[in-house]
Design a protein around this motif. Structure first.
Motif, mmCIF file in Angstrom:
data_model
loop_
_atom_site.group_PDB
_atom_site.id
_atom_site.type_symbol
_atom_site.label_atom_id
_atom_site.label_comp_id
_atom_site.label_asym_id
_atom_site.label_seq_id
_atom_site.Cartn_x
_atom_site.Cartn_y
_atom_site.Cartn_z
ATOM 1 N N ARG A 21 10.288 -34.736 -36.376
ATOM 2 C CA ARG A 21 11.646 -34.621 -35.842
ATOM 3 C C ARG A 21 12.609 -35.341 -36.782
ATOM 4 N N ASP A 51 18.926 -33.397 -31.487
ATOM 5 C CA ASP A 51 18.615 -32.443 -30.439
ATOM 6 C C ASP A 51 17.845 -31.247 -30.993
ATOM 7 N N HIS A 55 17.711 -28.637 -34.719
ATOM 8 C CA HIS A 55 16.564 -28.888 -35.597
ATOM 9 C C HIS A 55 16.423 -27.853 -36.711
#
Length: 65
Positions: A21, A51, A55
């Motif tokens: 992430r 968020d 991404h």
């Protein structure tokens, strides 16, 4: 095929975590700090995870991260 270019602005703003992430820092901590409470400024220091909706676009800007 030429190499893909990394978006340098995005490279300075986002870092990839071990889980894949992206981490980002919070806004509103650069100027006009006198009217903001100490608690508010302290909480703004901590980074957040980007968020899921954003991404894919960040992944495109940072092809080698």
């Amino acid at each position: 095929m030429p190499k893909m270019k990394t978006n340098r602005g995005a490279a300075k703003r986002f870092t990839k975590t071990a889980s894949g992430r992206f981490k980002r820092s919070q806004a509103y901590l650069n100027h006009i700090l006198t009217k903001k409470s100490t608690k508010r400024k302290r909480h703004l220091r901590h980074g957040l995870i980007v968020d899921a909706a954003d991404h894919q676009s960040i992944k495109r800007m940072l092809p080698y991260s």
